[in-house]
Write an enzyme that holds these catalytic residues in place. Structure first.
Site, PDB file in Angstrom:
ATOM      1  N   ASP A 140       0.862  -1.180   0.000  1.00  0.00           N
ATOM      2  CA  ASP A 140       0.000   0.000   0.000  1.00  0.00           C
ATOM      3  C   ASP A 140       0.901   1.233   0.000  1.00  0.00           C
ATOM      4  OD1 ASP A 140      -1.968  -1.899   0.245  1.00  0.00           O
ATOM      5  OD2 ASP A 140      -3.000  -0.913   1.910  1.00  0.00           O
ATOM      6  N   LYS A 186      -6.785   3.151  -3.257  1.00  0.00           N
ATOM      7  CA  LYS A 186      -7.149   3.100  -1.838  1.00  0.00           C
ATOM      8  C   LYS A 186      -7.509   4.503  -1.368  1.00  0.00           C
ATOM      9  CE  LYS A 186      -5.152   1.936   2.710  1.00  0.00           C
ATOM     10  NZ  LYS A 186      -4.015   1.297   3.409  1.00  0.00           N
ATOM     11  N   LYS A 244     -10.034  -0.036  -2.619  1.00  0.00           N
ATOM     12  CA  LYS A 244      -9.883  -0.346  -1.202  1.00  0.00           C
ATOM     13  C   LYS A 244     -10.341   0.844  -0.370  1.00  0.00           C
ATOM     14  CE  LYS A 244      -6.589  -1.636   2.442  1.00  0.00           C
ATOM     15  NZ  LYS A 244      -5.219  -2.114   2.757  1.00  0.00           N
TER      16      LYS A 244
END
EC number: 4.1.2.4
Length: 221
Positions: free
Chosen positions: A96, A157, A185
């Site tokens: 991430d 994300k 996400k």
């Protein structure tokens, strides 16, 4: 309110996260044990805990995710690349990456693209780019999302959780931009089953949360 018996297995969406700066080896062990017990597909821990998590989850079908350039994204590209490569060498299979927000604000498309694409190419892992949607305008969100998708990211994300949490509006916005090209996400502040359902309905394909156990228990209860 979304009905409790909706046809969603909430556990299968959860990146079980333990990203408190005070995380101890005992905390990481508990996180991994919970992932195994409740059937979470992924744990997300700091880079320093990747090796431990990989050992604890050896032989399990649970991915180890870590964060890169977290939580501000202001590291240089070379530092982020090193972080990503080291994490991969230590066994992380999902990364991430915090986008450089200053570059997004400045419209520095080439710099953003080069940073993300270099990490994608060097690691070959599942890449989720944290956009920190609460700090961006819709125009900036669109720019960042399109660059990240073009650079090879697998997921967009929403947030790190440090500057606000995921919203249904932002998840829907990113989902409309991506049109299925990448996963979405949602992360930050996901504490209730109703929140989780609403985010999934809006297009989230992953949920980053430290409240996964409570969510599953709520669904099963």
């Amino acid at each position: 309110m979304i009905e409790k018996n909706i046809n969603i297995d909430i556990a299968t969406y959860i990146d079980h996260s333990f990203l408190k700066p005070t995380a101890t080896p005992e905390d990481i062990e508990q996180c991994c044990n919970e992932a195994q017990y409740f059937g979470f597909p992924t744990v997300c821990v700091y880079p320093s805990a990747v090796s431990q998590a990989v050992k604890l989850l050896h032989g399990q079908k649970i991915a180890v995710c870590t964060v890169i350039g977290f939580p501000t994204g202001a590291n240089t590209s070379s530092v982020k690349l090193y972080e990503a490569q080291e994490a991969t060498e230590n066994g992380a299979t999902e990364l991430d990456i915090m986008i450089n927000l200053g570059q997004v604000k400045a419209g520095s498309s080439e710099e953003i693209y080069n940073e993300i694409s270099a990490i994608c190419e060097a690691t070959g892992q599942t890449i989720k780019v944290i956009l920190e949607t609460n700090l961006l305008t819709d125009t900036e969100k669109r720019l960042a999302a399109e660059i990240c998708m073009d650079a090879g990211a697998n997921y967009l994300k929403t947030c790190s959780g440090w500057f606000g949490g995921a919203t249904v509006t932002d998840v829907r916005f990113l989902n409309n931009i991506s049109q299925g090209r990448v996963g979405i996400k949602a992360s930050g502040g996901i504490k209730t089953l109703e929140q989780a359902y609403e985010l999934i309905e809006a297009g989230a394909t992953r949920l980053g949360t430290s409240h996964g156990v409570a969510l599953v228990q709520s669904q099963n209860g």
